[in-house]
Design a protein around this motif. Structure first.
Motif, PDB file in Angstrom:
ATOM      1  N   UNK A  72       0.837  -1.200   0.000  1.00 45.98           N
ATOM      2  CA  UNK A  72       0.000   0.000   0.000  1.00 45.98           C
ATOM      3  C   UNK A  72       0.871   1.249   0.000  1.00 45.98           C
ATOM      4  N   UNK A  73       1.910   1.227   0.802  1.00 51.15           N
ATOM      5  CA  UNK A  73       2.805   2.384   0.917  1.00 51.15           C
ATOM      6  C   UNK A  73       3.485   2.671  -0.427  1.00 51.15           C
ATOM      7  N   UNK A  74       3.925   1.602  -1.083  1.00 51.75           N
ATOM      8  CA  UNK A  74       4.542   1.759  -2.393  1.00 51.75           C
ATOM      9  C   UNK A  74       3.562   2.357  -3.392  1.00 51.75           C
ATOM     10  N   UNK A  75       2.331   1.863  -3.371  1.00 54.93           N
ATOM     11  CA  UNK A  75       1.311   2.389  -4.280  1.00 54.93           C
ATOM     12  C   UNK A  75       1.024   3.854  -3.972  1.00 54.93           C
ATOM     13  N   UNK A  99      -7.081  -3.000  -1.114  1.00 51.32           N
ATOM     14  CA  UNK A  99      -6.563  -1.831  -0.400  1.00 51.32           C
ATOM     15  C   UNK A  99      -5.654  -0.993  -1.290  1.00 51.32           C
ATOM     16  N   UNK A 100      -4.901  -1.665  -2.159  1.00 50.56           N
ATOM     17  CA  UNK A 100      -4.005  -0.933  -3.044  1.00 50.56           C
ATOM     18  C   UNK A 100      -4.796  -0.129  -4.072  1.00 50.56           C
ATOM     19  N   UNK A 101      -5.862  -0.703  -4.591  1.00 53.79           N
ATOM     20  CA  UNK A 101      -6.700   0.029  -5.527  1.00 53.79           C
ATOM     21  C   UNK A 101      -7.339   1.247  -4.875  1.00 53.79           C
ATOM     22  N   UNK A 102      -7.635   1.153  -3.573  1.00 53.28           N
ATOM     23  CA  UNK A 102      -8.246   2.269  -2.875  1.00 53.28           C
ATOM     24  C   UNK A 102      -7.286   3.448  -2.718  1.00 53.28           C
ATOM     25  N   UNK A 103      -5.982   3.198  -2.772  1.00 59.00           N
ATOM     26  CA  UNK A 103      -4.997   4.270  -2.606  1.00 59.00           C
ATOM     27  C   UNK A 103      -5.201   5.360  -3.646  1.00 59.00           C
TER      28      UNK A 103
END
Length: 421
Positions: A317-320, A362-366
């Motif tokens: 998530x942080x990377x995204x 969660x990554x898509x939500x970023x």
């Protein structure tokens, strides 16, 4: 400063002991052999020294403050007496010093402050007693200093601070206990509602609990650098929503709750250097990014000197999120990305977001995170992703309902495996 005229008493050696500057009526008695405040008659000039507005007697031999001699300085507003040999403030010392606004007794040998020693200081606004040997202060000490706005007790010997001593300080804005031995802090008193700066740098604090920062609604800057803090409660900052700066550098933090800073819509500066954090959460930095003026000016990394682990959903998530910063059009976030970047062990990079399917939602939500100044909203506590929704059907029969994330994961799984390459 223009020295219009000076006449002073002379010691046997013929060197001046005190000098009076007439343009601002400042009496200078620095580096003298006085053992107490000199009586105005001991220093002669064209104007009476008793009319002095400021008295400097630093780096001298003062062992005690004589209340009767201070009485003779009826207009005195500032008393600066650092680097002396004072060991105790006795009752009645300032009972006639009604106009004093600033007292600096730093770098003395003060061990004890008697309960009525500050009586008479109705106009006092700033008190500095840094570099002394004070262990504790009793509750009645500040009964007569209700106008006090700044209190500095750095580098003393406090191991605990009883909040009742602040009961009579409703106007206090700055409170500093840097480099003491304080192991626990709690501010649950109604008298610190005006406090804007709290500095506990260099103490022995080991945790920050929910009630430790209560009743400080005006607090803007919190300095907790160089302590031993291992844990911070999720709701530790819920009652300090005007915070603009938090310094947690050089502690022993291994983790922080993901949403611990989400209520702090005015947060501009968050320093986490030199801890033991291993799981990064982009949510920590959302509000500083929204209030990005400081981050643009800062030249240092906000995440350095932590043993980050570059695996797991939080890291992906942080990377995204860092990639999201690069592509965001509002604020030229390239420099911010560098300040938020994390260094992984052995120079490895954050793994690609595609390598862990379970993190996909969660990554898509970023990409939908609102980075505008109005994006900070106080929301209810997030529900656990493992929670299962329940609903009542047909007069009370309960049927399980699929969790929304489970539904998303399942849908993406089917798309991933059944669509042709």
């Amino acid at each position: 400063m223009v020295r219009l005229d000076v006449l002073a008493n002379y010691a046997l050696s013929g060197t001046p002991r005190c000098s009076l500057y007439y343009n601002d009526m400042t009496l200078w008695c620095d580096k003298t052999n006085f053992t107490t405040i000199p009586h105005p008659d001991e220093t002669t000039a064209y104007a009476p020294c008793s009319l002095s507005n400021r008295l400097f007697i630093n780096d001298s031999c003062v062992q005690h403050l004589d209340g009767d001699k201070l009485k003779e300085y009826g207009r005195l507003k500032q008393l600066i007496g650092s680097k002396n040999l004072i060991e105790k403030l006795t009752s009645g010392t300032f009972k006639h010093s009604h106009k004093l606004e600033l007292i600096d007794l730093s770098e003395n040998q003060i061990v004890e402050i008697e309960e009525k020693s500050l009586q008479g200081l109705e106009s006092l606004q700033e008190l500095r007693m840094k570099h002394n040997k004070i262990v504790q202060i009793s509750k009645p000490t500040f009964e007569h200093t209700r106008k006090l706005r700044s209190l500095s007790l750095d580098r003393n010997h406090f191991s605990e601070v009883r909040v009742e001593i602040f009961t009579n300080l409703p106007n206090l804005q700055l409170l500093s206990f840097r480099h003491n031995r304080i192991k626990h802090w709690t501010s649950c008193t109604d008298s610190l509602k005006s406090l804007t700066v709290l500095d506990l740098t260099g103490n022995l604090l080991s945790q920050l609990k929910t009630k430790d920062l209560c009743n400080m609604p005006a607090l803007e800057r919190l300095h907790l650098k160089d302590n031993r803090i291992k844990t911070v409660a999720l709701h530790a900052f819920n009652k300090t929503r005007n915070l603009t700066e938090i310094d947690l550098r050089n502690n022993k933090l291994r983790s922080l709750p993901k949403h611990v800073f989400r209520h702090l819509c005015h947060l501009e500066k968050l320093l986490l250097h030199g801890n033991q954090l291993h799981t990064p959460h982009y949510q920590w930095f959302l509000n500083p990014i929204r209030n990005d003026e400081h981050m643009k000016k800062s030249l240092t990394s906000l995440t350095a000197d932590n043993p980050w682990k570059c695996t797991g959903c939080a890291a992906w998530e942080y990377s995204a999120f860092l990639k999201h910063l690069e592509s965001h059009p509002r604020n030229r976030y390239e420099d911010m990305k560098l300040k938020l970047d994390i260094t992984c062990p052995d120079d490895t990079e954050l793994l690609s977001v595609r390598e862990n399917f379970n993190c996909t939602f969660d990554i898509l939500m970023v990409d939908s995170v609102d980075l505008s100044p109005s994006g900070c909203k106080v929301l209810p506590e997030p529900k656990s992703t493992a929670a299962t929704l329940q609903q009542t059907v047909d007069g009370g029969n309960k049927a399980g309902v699929m969790d929304y994330k489970t539904f998303i994961y399942t849908s993406l799984f089917l798309v991933y495996f059944f669509l042709p390459n």
